[in-house]
Design a protein around this motif. Structure first.
Motif, mmCIF file in Angstrom:
data_model
loop_
_atom_site.group_PDB
_atom_site.id
_atom_site.type_symbol
_atom_site.label_atom_id
_atom_site.label_comp_id
_atom_site.label_asym_id
_atom_site.label_seq_id
_atom_site.Cartn_x
_atom_site.Cartn_y
_atom_site.Cartn_z
ATOM 1 N N ARG A 44 0.864 -1.200 0.000
ATOM 2 C CA ARG A 44 0.000 0.000 0.000
ATOM 3 C C ARG A 44 0.887 1.232 0.000
ATOM 4 O O ARG A 44 1.942 1.233 0.646
ATOM 5 N N TYR A 75 0.387 5.512 0.461
ATOM 6 C CA TYR A 75 -0.507 6.658 0.651
ATOM 7 C C TYR A 75 0.324 7.901 0.903
ATOM 8 O O TYR A 75 1.529 7.795 1.152
ATOM 9 N N ILE A 91 0.115 12.163 2.431
ATOM 10 C CA ILE A 91 -0.628 13.120 3.253
ATOM 11 C C ILE A 91 -0.189 14.520 2.826
ATOM 12 O O ILE A 91 1.015 14.797 2.755
ATOM 13 N N ARG A 106 0.068 15.042 13.391
ATOM 14 C CA ARG A 106 -0.749 13.875 13.042
ATOM 15 C C ARG A 106 -0.112 12.618 13.623
ATOM 16 O O ARG A 106 0.944 12.687 14.223
ATOM 17 N N GLY A 107 -0.743 11.496 13.363
ATOM 18 C CA GLY A 107 -0.199 10.241 13.864
ATOM 19 C C GLY A 107 -0.804 9.916 15.209
ATOM 20 O O GLY A 107 -1.998 9.680 15.311
ATOM 21 N N HIS A 166 -0.266 7.274 17.062
ATOM 22 C CA HIS A 166 -0.662 5.876 17.138
ATOM 23 C C HIS A 166 0.566 5.001 16.894
ATOM 24 O O HIS A 166 1.611 5.488 16.458
ATOM 25 N N MET A 191 3.773 13.051 13.663
ATOM 26 C CA MET A 191 4.345 13.763 12.526
ATOM 27 C C MET A 191 3.923 15.216 12.637
ATOM 28 O O MET A 191 2.732 15.501 12.779
ATOM 29 N N TYR A 226 -4.623 -1.667 4.384
ATOM 30 C CA TYR A 226 -5.175 -0.932 5.518
ATOM 31 C C TYR A 226 -5.981 -1.860 6.422
ATOM 32 O O TYR A 226 -6.817 -2.620 5.944
ATOM 33 N N GLU A 286 -7.680 -1.261 10.294
ATOM 34 C CA GLU A 286 -7.837 -0.460 11.518
ATOM 35 C C GLU A 286 -7.502 -1.290 12.762
ATOM 36 O O GLU A 286 -7.039 -0.764 13.769
ATOM 37 N N TYR A 298 -4.049 -0.877 14.376
ATOM 38 C CA TYR A 298 -3.683 0.378 15.047
ATOM 39 C C TYR A 298 -3.789 0.236 16.557
ATOM 40 O O TYR A 298 -4.704 -0.403 17.069
ATOM 41 N N ARG A 316 -4.302 3.189 19.151
ATOM 42 C CA ARG A 316 -4.496 4.639 19.130
ATOM 43 C C ARG A 316 -4.489 5.260 20.518
ATOM 44 O O ARG A 316 -4.622 6.468 20.658
HETATM 45 P P1 TYD Z 1 -4.390 7.728 10.051
HETATM 46 O O1 TYD Z 1 -3.490 6.572 9.774
HETATM 47 O O2 TYD Z 1 -4.947 7.846 11.458
HETATM 48 O O3 TYD Z 1 -3.650 9.096 9.653
HETATM 49 P P2 TYD Z 1 -2.572 9.964 10.476
HETATM 50 O O4 TYD Z 1 -1.774 9.038 11.311
HETATM 51 O O5 TYD Z 1 -1.776 10.649 9.431
HETATM 52 O O6 TYD Z 1 -3.312 10.979 11.280
HETATM 53 O O7 TYD Z 1 -5.575 7.708 9.006
HETATM 54 C C1 TYD Z 1 -6.512 8.785 8.916
HETATM 55 C C2 TYD Z 1 -7.835 8.210 8.421
HETATM 56 O O8 TYD Z 1 -7.670 7.655 7.128
HETATM 57 C C3 TYD Z 1 -8.393 7.104 9.307
HETATM 58 O O9 TYD Z 1 -9.789 7.266 9.365
HETATM 59 C C4 TYD Z 1 -8.070 5.836 8.563
HETATM 60 C C5 TYD Z 1 -8.068 6.269 7.109
HETATM 61 N N1 TYD Z 1 -7.108 5.521 6.276
HETATM 62 C C6 TYD Z 1 -7.567 4.647 5.318
HETATM 63 O O10 TYD Z 1 -8.787 4.447 5.148
HETATM 64 N N2 TYD Z 1 -6.662 3.963 4.545
HETATM 65 C C7 TYD Z 1 -5.330 4.132 4.680
HETATM 66 O O11 TYD Z 1 -4.531 3.487 3.958
HETATM 67 C C8 TYD Z 1 -4.848 5.036 5.690
HETATM 68 C C9 TYD Z 1 -3.370 5.252 5.930
HETATM 69 C C10 TYD Z 1 -5.775 5.717 6.454
#
Ligand code: TYD
Length: 141
Positions: free
Chosen positions: A34, A36, A38, A47-48, A50, A98, A115, A117, A120, A122
């Protein structure tokens, strides 16, 4: 600390610019499932906050400047991604924050898993309890 700053291999052409690259299993120790990125993050935003149970990630700042603060539960280290030639490997079991230090910065992430959840953590106190129970001891470097 289960993390490592890496200098990306880069081809410089005097008149045409630069090209940086990395390859799975050569420059980073996992297969990328994957990617992604930001962006549009106002300066100073954090951010982050977690950690991941199993996910490994490789972070680089394609443009701009982002500070990455890593916490293993035992030590804290701060890295500054301020060049597209710098990459940061972050293993499992690391709490990360971050902080956007420049308007327009783009933080890119290559991840070892799709991805999920459920991977994580958190809540910081939950993270510390995982560390204290030795959840990542075999992989901790
Ligand atoms: P998150 O990883 O918490 O971002 P950050 O650590 O930068 O604040 O992700 C933010 C939101 O995006 C959260 O609702 C999960 C969603 N998300 C996805 O759906 N797919 C992904 O690949 C990622 C990284 C996040």
């Amino acid at each position: 600390m289960n993390a490592q700053l890496i200098s990306l291999k880069t081809i410089h052409a005097p008149l045409e610019g630069s090209l940086s690259f990395f390859e799975s299993q050569k420059d980073i120790p996992f297969n990328v499932r994957r990617i992604y990125y930001i962006y549009d993050v106002p300066m100073g935003v954090r951010r982050g906050m977690h950690a991941h149970k199993a996910l490994q990630q490789f972070l680089w700042c394609a443009w701009g400047k982002v500070d990455i603060i890593l916490d293993s539960g035992r030590e804290v280290q701060q890295y500054c991604l301020d060049s597209p030639q710098k990459g940061l490997l972050v293993g499992e079991g690391i709490w990360r924050e971050m902080v956007w230090q420049k308007e327009g910065s783009v933080l890119c992430v290559a991840a070892s898993e799709h991805y999920d959840e459920g991977d994580y953590i958190r809540d910081y106190r939950t993270f510390v309890s995982y560390v204290e129970k030795g959840y990542w001891d075999e992989t901790d470097k």
